[in-house]
Design an enzyme around this catalytic site. Structure first.
Site, PDB file in Angstrom:
ATOM      1  CB  THR A 186      -0.912   0.032   1.243  1.00 38.84           C
ATOM      2  OG1 THR A 186      -0.075   0.036   2.401  1.00 38.84           O
ATOM      3  CG2 THR A 186      -1.821  -1.175   1.286  1.00 38.84           C
ATOM      4  CD  GLU A 188      -5.927  -1.843   1.522  1.00 42.34           C
ATOM      5  OE1 GLU A 188      -6.327  -1.205   0.518  1.00 42.34           O
ATOM      6  OE2 GLU A 188      -5.291  -1.329   2.451  1.00 42.34           O
ATOM      7  CE  LYS A 206     -14.381  11.878  12.448  1.00 48.62           C
ATOM      8  NZ  LYS A 206     -13.138  11.147  12.373  1.00 48.62           N
ATOM      9  CD1 TRP A 235     -18.752  13.689  12.308  1.00 49.03           C
ATOM     10  CD2 TRP A 235     -18.521  12.006  10.849  1.00 49.03           C
ATOM     11  NE1 TRP A 235     -18.260  12.611  12.993  1.00 49.03           N
ATOM     12  CE2 TRP A 235     -18.106  11.571  12.120  1.00 49.03           C
ATOM     13  CE3 TRP A 235     -18.460  11.131   9.775  1.00 49.03           C
ATOM     14  CZ2 TRP A 235     -17.635  10.272  12.345  1.00 49.03           C
ATOM     15  CZ3 TRP A 235     -17.996   9.841   9.994  1.00 49.03           C
ATOM     16  CH2 TRP A 235     -17.577   9.425  11.267  1.00 49.03           C
TER      17      TRP A 235
HETATM   18  P1  AMP Z   1      -5.363   3.185  -2.898  1.00 50.49           P
HETATM   19  O1  AMP Z   1      -5.454   1.998  -2.027  1.00 50.49           O
HETATM   20  O2  AMP Z   1      -4.076   3.924  -2.752  1.00 50.49           O
HETATM   21  O3  AMP Z   1      -5.663   2.859  -4.312  1.00 50.49           O
HETATM   22  O4  AMP Z   1      -6.471   4.219  -2.415  1.00 50.49           O
HETATM   23  C1  AMP Z   1      -7.805   3.824  -2.317  1.00 50.49           C
HETATM   24  C2  AMP Z   1      -8.621   4.963  -1.802  1.00 50.49           C
HETATM   25  O5  AMP Z   1      -8.781   5.968  -2.802  1.00 50.49           O
HETATM   26  C3  AMP Z   1     -10.023   4.562  -1.438  1.00 50.49           C
HETATM   27  O6  AMP Z   1     -10.074   3.965  -0.166  1.00 50.49           O
HETATM   28  C4  AMP Z   1     -10.753   5.896  -1.504  1.00 50.49           C
HETATM   29  O7  AMP Z   1     -10.547   6.654  -0.330  1.00 50.49           O
HETATM   30  C5  AMP Z   1     -10.057   6.591  -2.654  1.00 50.49           C
HETATM   31  N1  AMP Z   1     -10.837   6.432  -3.883  1.00 50.49           N
HETATM   32  C6  AMP Z   1     -10.681   5.503  -4.838  1.00 50.49           C
HETATM   33  N2  AMP Z   1     -11.586   5.660  -5.821  1.00 50.49           N
HETATM   34  C7  AMP Z   1     -12.357   6.723  -5.481  1.00 50.49           C
HETATM   35  C8  AMP Z   1     -13.488   7.385  -6.064  1.00 50.49           C
HETATM   36  N3  AMP Z   1     -14.006   7.010  -7.233  1.00 50.49           N
HETATM   37  N4  AMP Z   1     -14.018   8.431  -5.391  1.00 50.49           N
HETATM   38  C9  AMP Z   1     -13.513   8.830  -4.211  1.00 50.49           C
HETATM   39  N5  AMP Z   1     -12.459   8.257  -3.619  1.00 50.49           N
HETATM   40  C10 AMP Z   1     -11.881   7.207  -4.231  1.00 50.49           C
END
Ligand code: AMP
Length: 536
Positions: A177, A324, A426, A431
């Site tokens: 990650t 994940e 917050k 929120w």
């Molecule tokens: P990553 O694991 O680095 O790919 O990041 C994933 C995170 O990106 C998710 O948990 C979301 O918070 C954000 N994310 C992914 N796709 C979207 C989307 N279409 N709209 C808003 N947030 C997103």
């Protein structure tokens, strides 16, 4: 292990779901189709198939066996695509090393992921030399020069390799990650998961109206780094379908625009920042993008950017997922034109059980407004983090994978992400969604980019603050006034709580980014804390 039911005929093939089977259709029907890489390299699928055997033989001659791990540090090239297939097909696991992490984090991921061998492009050799003294075990480094070393390796190897059958649950890929919260965590996927994800992706995107799906006439180019969640899984899907593919190498906006024009690219995917970088480039105005469909994911698409993409004739889809989740969870075509279809995190893909839950795991009503945490099940979700029981337990608390994202479901089953749990502001008992503030302000004249974050406040816990990067020549005072008046207008009609009116609008020349180009709010919060008076 084969499970044969009592009604199976003797000799019936139990068909394990293995990555090698993704190639069957492509090799049967697309042998003459091309895979292009950078300005100079092209090959047919038939040649690609042959080269997979050669790569496997080359790796075997360097000691790679079933169960081992093979790391890769390269740009987005045909070489990477070949590793996506040949390495797992041998029964080894492909460790896609994130080359944009800090050197200390790259070292951490190598020591934690334990690759036996790493193929390293010339550009990353200085990084390897820097961190090598910190390696905790022997790792064979195979420098591949600027690709010519790799070609020598392929040419010198024998062509045929008998890719074996094995348990579909074997680890196929491993990556980390992006580490915006603590140390990067290892996430792995099995053959079975990747095959099902590939099918789910194609089916889910194909089910959307408009241009979301990939078909045989498409020309595909990834714009999500291949080290990041396998380029969101699209290289596997494009290869399974046998479509023409174009790999951009190192991301440079002018080269990418040239490839889009020269090769007639019709299908890509990226985070919003990459799209913004391309639209900002002077060559963009001279490039016909009217046949280009782009899947935006990784963050919400700011409204201002969406408008610019629309004006350039680009067809947009939004997809939601995370490292994940392999990553596909939901998709929406954004070209419907109605306000609802423009801000959307998508409809769940096939086999995805998507819930929005309260902290005690009860379902929030699907009323288009009650928010909760998005919790999911699907056959392709990471089953935990590598060697980290505590984080794995938290990820799967209550039998559903916890995304850490806040959102709501509409009555039609579609999802709206409103924030990340840790980015929600917050303030008092309220929120405030940072995303809704950003969406409003992103359309103000003079705003190039905006982040809304919670600044610690003794009385209210947190108070919203906007951090803006202006377009060139914009007057910050005008921008501040426009941003605040847009927000006040939303408060006046009851779309936002009065607590959402920011305490300050700050200006920065650059906003911090993660290794995959997303806005890094954790780093931004820290910058503002370090710079306690917060003025600029
Ligand atoms: P990553 O694991 O680095 O790919 O990041 C994933 C995170 O990106 C998710 O948990 C979301 O918070 C954000 N994310 C992914 N796709 C979207 C989307 N279409 N709209 C808003 N947030 C997103």
């Amino acid at each position: 292990m084969r499970m044969v039911s009592s009604s199976s005929a003797p000799g019936a093939y139990a068909y394990p779901l293995l990555i090698k089977q993704l190639l069957l259709r492509a090799m049967a029907v697309s042998g003459a189709q091309e895979i292009v890489s950078g300005p100079d390299f092209r090959m047919t699928y038939a040649r690609f198939g042959e080269r997979l055997g050669r790569l496997a033989n080359a790796l075997a001659s360097r000691g790679v066996r079933e169960g081992m791990r093979v790391g890769v540090m390269d740009w987005d090239t045909h070489r990477y695509l070949e590793c996506f297939f040949a390495v797992p097909m041998m029964g080894a696991a492909l460790h896609t090393i994130n080359v944009r992490l800090s050197p200390a984090q790259v070292l951490y991921t190598i020591n934690h992921g334990k690759p036996d061998i790493i193929l390293v492009h010339r550009d990353f050799m200085p990084l390897i030399e820097e961190i090598r003294p910190g390696f905790e075990r022997d790792v064979i480094i195979v420098p591949i020069g600027d690709g010519e070393g790799y070609e020598t390796l392929i040419d010198a190897a024998a062509p045929g390799f008998d890719f074996p059958d094995f348990d579909e649950n074997r680890m196929a890929t491993l990556f980390y990650t992006t580490g915006t919260t603590g140390a990067p965590k290892g996430v792995s996927y099995s053959h079975r998961q990747l095959v099902l994800h590939t099918l789910g992706l194609v089916a889910g995107f194909g089910a959307e109206s408009g241009d979301a799906g990939v078909n045989r006439n498409d020309v595909y180019m990834p714009l999500t780094p291949l080290f990041h969640v396998h380029g969101w899984g699209f290289p596997y899907a494009a290869t399974m379908l046998g479509v023409r593919q174009v790999y951009p190498g190192r991301y440079a906006p002018d080269a990418i625009l040239r490839l889009i024009a020269r090769e007639g690219v019709t299908f890509s995917h990226c985070v919003p920042t990459i799209l913004a970088t391309l639209l900002d480039h002077p060559d963009c105005a001279r490039t016909d993008l009217s046949r280009w469909k782009v899947i935006i994911g990784g963050s919400a698409l700011p409204r201002g950017l969406q408008d610019r993409a629309d004006a350039a004739g680009i067809s947009l889809c939004a997809a939601y997922g995370m490292s994940e989740t392999c990553p596909f969870l939901s998709v929406a075509d954004l070209n419907g034109g109605t306000p609802d279809s423009r801000a959307h995190s998508g409809y769940p893909g096939p086999l995805v059980d998507m819930r929005v839950v309260t902290p005690d795991m009860r379902d929030a009503p699907r009323d288009g407004e009650t928010t909760g945490e998005v919790a999911v099940r699907a056959p392709w979700l990471a089953q935990g983090y590598l060697d980290d029981d505590e984080a794995s337990g938290a990820l799967w608390k209550g039998g559903y994978l916890h995304t850490g994202d806040v959102g709501y479901l509409r009555a039609d089953g579609s999802l709206q992400i409103t924030d990340r749990l840790k980015d929600v502001i917050k303030t008092g008992g309220e929120w405030i969604s940072s995303l809704s503030l950003e969406t409003i302000v992103s359309t103000c004249p003079g705003v190039e980019e905006v982040a809304a974050i919670g600044r610690p406040d003794e009385k209210w816990g947190e108070r919203p603050v906007l951090v803006v990067r202006c377009t060139e020549g914009a007057d910050p005072d005008h921008v501040r006034e426009a941003a605040l008046s847009q927000i006040r207008a939303k408060v006046a009609v009851g779309e936002l709580s009065k607590w959402a009116i920011p305490d300050a609008v700050l200006f920065r020349e650059a906003l911090p980014r993660t290794s995959v180009g997303k806005l890094d709010k954790k780093a931004l919060r820290q910058i503002l804390l370090d710079d306690a008076d917060g003025t600029s």
